[in-house]
Design a protein around this motif. Structure first.
Motif, short mmCIF file in Angstrom:
data_model
loop_
_atom_site.label_atom_id
_atom_site.label_comp_id
_atom_site.label_asym_id
_atom_site.label_seq_id
_atom_site.Cartn_x
_atom_site.Cartn_y
_atom_site.Cartn_z
N ASP A 294 0.84 -1.19 0.00
CA ASP A 294 0.00 0.00 0.00
C ASP A 294 0.87 1.24 0.00
O ASP A 294 1.97 1.26 0.56
CB ASP A 294 -0.91 0.01 1.23
CG ASP A 294 -1.95 -1.10 1.18
OD1 ASP A 294 -2.30 -1.51 0.06
OD2 ASP A 294 -2.38 -1.57 2.26
N ARG A 296 1.15 5.58 0.51
CA ARG A 296 0.58 6.81 1.06
C ARG A 296 0.65 7.87 -0.05
O ARG A 296 1.74 8.35 -0.39
CB ARG A 296 1.39 7.26 2.29
CG ARG A 296 1.21 6.36 3.49
CD ARG A 296 2.31 6.60 4.53
NE ARG A 296 2.40 8.01 4.93
CZ ARG A 296 1.68 8.58 5.90
NH1 ARG A 296 0.81 7.84 6.58
NH2 ARG A 296 1.84 9.85 6.21
N GLU A 312 -7.28 5.23 -0.02
CA GLU A 312 -7.59 6.46 0.69
C GLU A 312 -6.34 7.33 0.74
O GLU A 312 -5.30 6.89 1.22
CB GLU A 312 -8.07 6.16 2.11
CG GLU A 312 -8.52 7.40 2.87
CD GLU A 312 -9.10 7.08 4.23
OE1 GLU A 312 -8.35 7.22 5.22
OE2 GLU A 312 -10.29 6.67 4.29
N PRO A 313 -6.42 8.58 0.24
CA PRO A 313 -5.23 9.44 0.24
C PRO A 313 -4.82 9.83 1.66
O PRO A 313 -5.63 9.85 2.58
CB PRO A 313 -5.69 10.66 -0.57
CG PRO A 313 -7.18 10.69 -0.39
CD PRO A 313 -7.60 9.25 -0.32
N VAL A 314 -3.53 10.13 1.83
CA VAL A 314 -3.03 10.51 3.14
C VAL A 314 -3.44 11.94 3.49
O VAL A 314 -3.54 12.30 4.67
CB VAL A 314 -1.49 10.35 3.19
CG1 VAL A 314 -0.79 11.33 2.25
CG2 VAL A 314 -0.98 10.49 4.60
N VAL A 333 -9.84 12.36 6.78
CA VAL A 333 -8.57 12.61 6.11
C VAL A 333 -8.19 14.08 6.28
O VAL A 333 -8.98 14.96 5.94
CB VAL A 333 -8.65 12.25 4.61
CG1 VAL A 333 -7.34 12.60 3.90
CG2 VAL A 333 -8.97 10.76 4.45
N SER A 348 3.99 13.70 10.01
CA SER A 348 3.06 12.57 10.15
C SER A 348 2.20 12.36 8.92
O SER A 348 1.58 11.30 8.77
CB SER A 348 2.17 12.78 11.38
OG SER A 348 1.41 13.99 11.24
N HIS A 349 2.12 13.37 8.05
CA HIS A 349 1.29 13.27 6.85
C HIS A 349 2.11 13.29 5.58
O HIS A 349 1.57 13.50 4.49
CB HIS A 349 0.26 14.41 6.82
CG HIS A 349 -0.67 14.41 7.99
ND1 HIS A 349 -1.09 15.58 8.61
CD2 HIS A 349 -1.24 13.39 8.68
CE1 HIS A 349 -1.89 15.27 9.61
NE2 HIS A 349 -1.99 13.95 9.68
N PRO A 351 3.66 12.19 2.31
CA PRO A 351 3.28 11.11 1.40
C PRO A 351 4.48 10.34 0.87
O PRO A 351 5.61 10.85 0.85
CB PRO A 351 2.57 11.86 0.26
CG PRO A 351 3.25 13.20 0.23
CD PRO A 351 3.58 13.52 1.67
N ASP A 352 4.23 9.11 0.41
CA ASP A 352 5.24 8.32 -0.28
C ASP A 352 5.24 8.61 -1.78
O ASP A 352 6.22 8.36 -2.47
CB ASP A 352 4.98 6.81 -0.10
CG ASP A 352 5.01 6.40 1.35
OD1 ASP A 352 5.83 6.94 2.10
OD2 ASP A 352 4.20 5.52 1.73
#
Length: 552
Positions: A294, A296, A312-314, A333, A348-349, A351-352
């Protein structure tokens, strides 16, 4: 390049038909295989129904209805294979040929002119492969083969002679139609043969000069005609075949990038990686990782596509004036306000992976390229199916696209049927209203037109087609508004230019607005701004729901 019939059969008139049979496979047979191995005679396979595969010299031939395959003698051929299911049953004629020897009195000159040398024959025998042929008209081909099948069991030598003559006539026509020197073969047919060659030999060295020479065209003529037929230059087409195959290998194997590059025909790993990034938008390593775990993802304005695929987007896009996309239900979100040009990610948010639409420059979003691998969507919003496929491809969710698109199309068909009965002859228009302008959306482009007028078959007011012909949107004034006497009017309010709350609604107090037929008849419908001013399967589904609620 592949050998020709002339090289394998320098004297084809000496061939005779030894045996013909019609084979109907069944998916109930063991291992889904039909025995087909090498023999001392040439053979011809004519596929009349179903699909299958034939492996020869490590090359896989896809068998489909209408295909004719010449299989040289002594060629190692693995069994025919076909998929389970009645729709994949393989039916085909198989003709065994006997190739006669030349007479001892044949002139040496004739043999030298028409036959390959001993050395050439050795080379040919070591590199033979089945040759794909075609026959037109197809109905005539099948009729003659059926006659040959029905009449082969005769003891009468004269009838047997007639049988051979009928075969010779069919065989001569087959070879003439597929003779590379035959000028009567149209360019389109020869180009199709060249394209099939590319698809079957994509992992081998291929040059445009060789492709052009093989069908007797100049390089420039071949390139021009190839692009007219496929929309791509020849080498771009070759690379697209190679890269699509590499995607499958990245998904299904743990092979090193070097091995995958070699397997699909690229000279080295670095060139392969560069071409893959250009083609897919992300590196081979990122592509493989998305299919294994999965991810992010941050996809401002593209959350509709991501969520439709079950991801679900980060973070979710928001705007201080427009708000967020409530219709997506991403209440848990965190929001990211794209209007804040210097906003950054909290740790903490972070994204990858980042996906950006063509509006990224307006919000300076390309500044995040250094944060995570970034994919840029290069399709127009109207082509939302292509955006969905691209999104699924880079997120490793390709298996979900068909179901998502299919569900939407079924929903649109059912809605169109209901609306046809309830809105027959009634005209429709859509307006986006702000404090500074009124925008009328067109029929073929934009967030709304393709859904309302194409998917649902609603009837646009004539002025919609006249004013917004081949445009996404057009700004209109009060005088034009007074002429827009549509039976049904859908509206949404854009508060971006409002100095005070409610400025965008002042139009509703104007005389021109009050005189509209839709206003007088209570046929004006306000809809959610974010749901209607977006592309995507969820957004378009919401539009359909809103329309059905008031018109069905």
């Amino acid at each position: 390049m592949p050998h020709t019939i002339e090289q394998i059969l320098p004297m084809p008139w000496l061939c005779s038909l030894q045996h013909i049979q019609y084979i109907q496979t069944s998916h109930l047979e063991p291992n889904n295989r039909v025995e087909y191995t090498s023999s001392d005679s040439h053979s011809i396979v004519v596929v009349t129904q179903g699909q299958g595969e034939l492996m020869a010299q490590d090359v896989m031939f896809k068998l489909n209805q209408g295909m004719i395959l010449f299989v040289p003698s002594d060629l190692p051929v693995l069994p025919l294979q076909y998929g389970a299911g009645s729709e994949s049953k393989l039916h085909y004629y198989k003709l065994n040929l006997v190739s006669g020897e030349t007479s001892k009195n044949a002139s040496i000159t004739q043999l030298e002119e028409r036959s390959p040398t001993f050395q050439q024959t050795q080379v040919i025998s070591e590199s033979l492969s089945p040759i794909e042929l075609s026959y037109t008209p197809w109905s005539s081909c099948l009729e003659i083969l059926d006659q040959l099948l029905q009449q082969q069991a005769t003891e009468d030598w004269l009838k047997h002679w007639d049988w051979q003559l009928r075969f010779q006539e069919w065989f001569r026509t087959l070879l003439l139609q597929n003779d590379s020197r035959n000028a009567s073969m149209d360019h389109r047919t020869r180009l199709q043969q060249s394209i099939r060659y590319i698809r079957d030999h994509y992992n081998q060295p291929i040059t445009v000069d060789d492709l052009a020479a093989d069908i007797q065209l100049t390089r420039s003529s071949y390139t021009r005609q190839f692009k007219e037929m496929t929309g791509k230059l020849p080498l771009d087409y070759v690379n697209s075949i190679r890269l699509e195959r590499s995607k499958q290998l990245l998904q299904l194997t743990d092979d090193r990038l070097h091995d995958i590059a070699q397997n699909v025909g690229f000279s080295n790993e670095y060139y392969f990686s560069r071409r893959f990034k250009q083609y897919a938008g992300i590196s081979p390593g990122v592509y493989r990782r998305h299919y294994r775990q999965d991810v992010r993802v941050f996809a401002p304005y593209l959350e509709d596509f991501v969520l439709a695929l079950g991801v679900e987007p980060v973070l979710q896009f928001s705007h201080h004036s427009w708000g967020k996309q409530h219709y997506l239900g991403l209440d848990d979100v965190p929001e990211f306000d794209v209007a804040h040009q210097d906003a950054m990610f909290q740790e903490s948010h972070k994204p990858d992976f980042i996906m950006l639409s063509d509006g990224y420059e307006r919000w300076n979003l390309d500044r995040f390229e250094q944060v995570a691998p970034t994919f840029y969507v290069n399709h127009r919003g109207e082509d939302w199916r292509a955006i969905l496929r691209s999104t699924a491809d880079v997120l490793g969710k390709g298996d979900r696209v068909r179901d998502v698109v299919g569900s939407y199309e079924e929903k649109a068909r059912e809605a169109k049927s209901l609306l046809k009965r309830s809105t027959q002859g009634k005209t429709v228009a859509f307006l986006r209203i702000s404090a500074t302008e009124m925008v009328l959306y067109g029929v073929q482009q934009g967030y709304v037109g393709p859904v309302m007028y194409q998917d649902l078959g609603l009837l646009p007011h004539p002025l919609v087609q006249q004013w917004a012909l081949q445009k996404r949107r057009v700004s209109i004034g009060l005088e034009q508004l007074g002429q827009l006497q549509a039976d049904h009017l859908f509206i949404t309010f854009d508060c971006l230019d409002s100095a005070m709350i409610g400025d965008e609604r002042k139009l509703l107090d104007s005389r021109e607005w009050q005189q509209l037929s839709a206003v007088k008849n209570g046929c004006v419908y306000e809809v959610d701004f974010m749901a209607w001013m977006n592309y995507g399967v969820i957004s378009h589904g919401k539009k359909i729901d809103d329309i059905l609620r008031v018109l069905a």
